[in-house]
Design an enzyme around this catalytic site. Structure first.
Site, short mmCIF file in Angstrom:
data_model
loop_
_atom_site.label_atom_id
_atom_site.label_comp_id
_atom_site.label_asym_id
_atom_site.label_seq_id
_atom_site.Cartn_x
_atom_site.Cartn_y
_atom_site.Cartn_z
N HIS A 291 2.38 3.05 -8.84
CA HIS A 291 2.21 1.61 -9.06
C HIS A 291 3.51 1.07 -9.70
O HIS A 291 4.04 0.10 -9.65
CB HIS A 291 1.00 1.36 -10.06
CG HIS A 291 -0.15 2.00 -9.11
ND1 HIS A 291 -0.28 1.68 -8.01
CD2 HIS A 291 -1.22 2.69 -9.67
CE1 HIS A 291 -1.54 2.17 -7.55
NE2 HIS A 291 -2.16 2.86 -8.55
N ASP B 148 0.94 -1.25 0.09
CA ASP B 148 -0.07 -0.08 0.20
C ASP B 148 0.82 1.21 -0.09
O ASP B 148 2.11 1.20 0.39
CB ASP B 148 -0.90 -0.05 1.16
CG ASP B 148 -2.14 0.96 1.23
OD1 ASP B 148 -2.28 1.57 -0.01
OD2 ASP B 148 -2.66 1.03 2.12
N LEU C 233 10.40 -20.98 -4.45
CA LEU C 233 9.46 -20.12 -3.98
C LEU C 233 8.23 -20.18 -4.70
O LEU C 233 8.14 -19.96 -6.16
CB LEU C 233 10.21 -18.61 -4.14
CG LEU C 233 9.29 -17.55 -3.43
CD1 LEU C 233 8.96 -17.51 -1.95
CD2 LEU C 233 9.84 -16.08 -3.89
C1 FPP Z 1 -2.25 0.18 -3.06
O1 FPP Z 1 -1.82 1.55 -3.01
C2 FPP Z 1 -1.55 -0.62 -4.31
C3 FPP Z 1 -2.38 -1.15 -5.33
C4 FPP Z 1 -3.86 -1.31 -5.22
C5 FPP Z 1 -1.79 -1.79 -6.37
C6 FPP Z 1 -0.38 -2.49 -6.08
C7 FPP Z 1 0.46 -2.81 -7.20
C8 FPP Z 1 1.64 -3.21 -7.31
C9 FPP Z 1 2.54 -2.51 -6.28
C10 FPP Z 1 2.24 -3.54 -8.47
C11 FPP Z 1 1.79 -4.79 -9.03
C12 FPP Z 1 2.42 -5.39 -9.86
C13 FPP Z 1 2.47 -6.48 -10.41
C14 FPP Z 1 3.56 -7.20 -10.99
C15 FPP Z 1 1.27 -7.59 -10.20
P1 FPP Z 1 -2.59 2.86 -3.42
O2 FPP Z 1 -2.67 2.97 -4.87
O3 FPP Z 1 -4.04 2.46 -2.88
O4 FPP Z 1 -1.97 3.98 -2.57
P2 FPP Z 1 -2.48 4.99 -1.77
O5 FPP Z 1 -3.28 4.51 -0.61
O6 FPP Z 1 -1.13 5.88 -1.29
O7 FPP Z 1 -3.22 5.79 -2.66
#
Ligand code: FPP
Length: 255
Positions: free
Chosen positions: A52, A35, A146
């Site tokens: 992201h 997050d 893994l």
């Molecule tokens: C939450 O942060 C994050 C997500 C909803 C997406 C997580 C995805 C990745 C880290 C990359 C995925 C990669 C692959 C290869 C599958 P947020 O956007 O809610 O952050 P915020 O709370 O600060 O707005």
């Protein structure tokens, strides 16, 4: 109560992770709610998707570290069933990430004996995302190292509803008696099927909640929360979480 929790947190965080990591007590299954990507980007005046993208780059490092430490399963919450509510361009970008990640990393993952898995409903994913993950699952199916498990289009309540329906169908068809329904039977119908429950849950970005993630499977997991935003998360933080985990006494409801 809050004071006690805070003190414990400070005490636990006071670790020199490298020195105190016990190689004999590595959590078998680590699950991470990644997050803070959006906030990371906002702080830099960048669009959310830049967070992201940076978050995707962190995954590579954490997979490497997990492998090195002997973690057996790493589950990453990449996209929830609720994330479809985000603006379409952001959803489209997130749906391209598995493809981008796997295009760049699949040869290395194969080399490192990693098995790629998905927990979530693949049917609702765009074709290009589904194809990329299916290829990765297939190409790594012969590996026995893994397990890199992406929770993709995953929501725990949806998962439980589907499991209940499956169990009900078995009862209706006479294949299962209602008195034979056990926790193991329900567990085996969840999307995590054969996976061990997580030993350690990590959530970044300072949010202290589960957000519909593995509500059943996390019943006895140890939780570790950090203020660090996912794109800033490093091998050092990961080891710090494991050191804290190793200081906990797991009682599973016993004494
Ligand atoms: C939450 O942060 C994050 C997500 C909803 C997406 C997580 C995805 C990745 C880290 C990359 C995925 C990669 C692959 C290869 C599958 P947020 O956007 O809610 O952050 P915020 O709370 O600060 O707005």
């Amino acid at each position: 109560m809050l004071k006690k929790w805070t003190n414990r947190k400070e005490e636990e965080n006071n670790t020199s992770e490298e020195a105190s990591l016990d190689p004999q007590n590595i959590p078998e299954h680590v699950a991470i709610i990644m997050d803070g990507n959006g906030r990371w980007a906002k702080k830099r005046g960048l669009p959310r998707v830049a967070g992201h993208r940076e978050g995707m780059n962190v995954i590579k490092k954490i997979v490497k570290t997990s492998n090195k430490l002997g973690v057996k399963t790493l589950t990453l919450y990449a996209f929830s069933t609720e994330n479809w509510k985000r603006p379409k361009p952001e959803v489209d970008f997130l749906m391209r990430l598995p493809e981008r990640f796997l295009k760049a990393e699949l040869p290395q993952l194969i080399e490192e004996n990693v098995q790629v898995r998905i927990t979530g409903s693949k049917e609702a994913l765009p074709g290009h995302t589904r194809d990329a993950v299916n290829k990765a699952i297939e190409d790594t199916s012969g590996n026995d190292g893994l397990i890199l498990n992406f929770a993709l289009n995953y929501g725990s309540r949806h998962e439980m509803v589907e499991a209940m329906k499956d169990v009900y169908k078995e009862i209706e068809r006479g294949r299962l008696a209602i008195e034979d329904v056990t926790e193991d039977i329900i567990g085996s119908h969840l999307m995590t099927g054969g996976l061990k429950d997580p030993d350690l849950l990590i959530r970044t970005s300072g949010e202290i909640r589960l957000s519909n993630f593995m509500l059943w499977q996390l019943a006895y997991s140890e939780f570790w929360f950090t203020e660090v935003l996912w794109p800033d998360f490093t091998e050092k933080h990961f080891k710090e979480a494991i050191v804290v985990y190793q200081k906990r006494t797991r009682r599973f409801g016993g004494v």
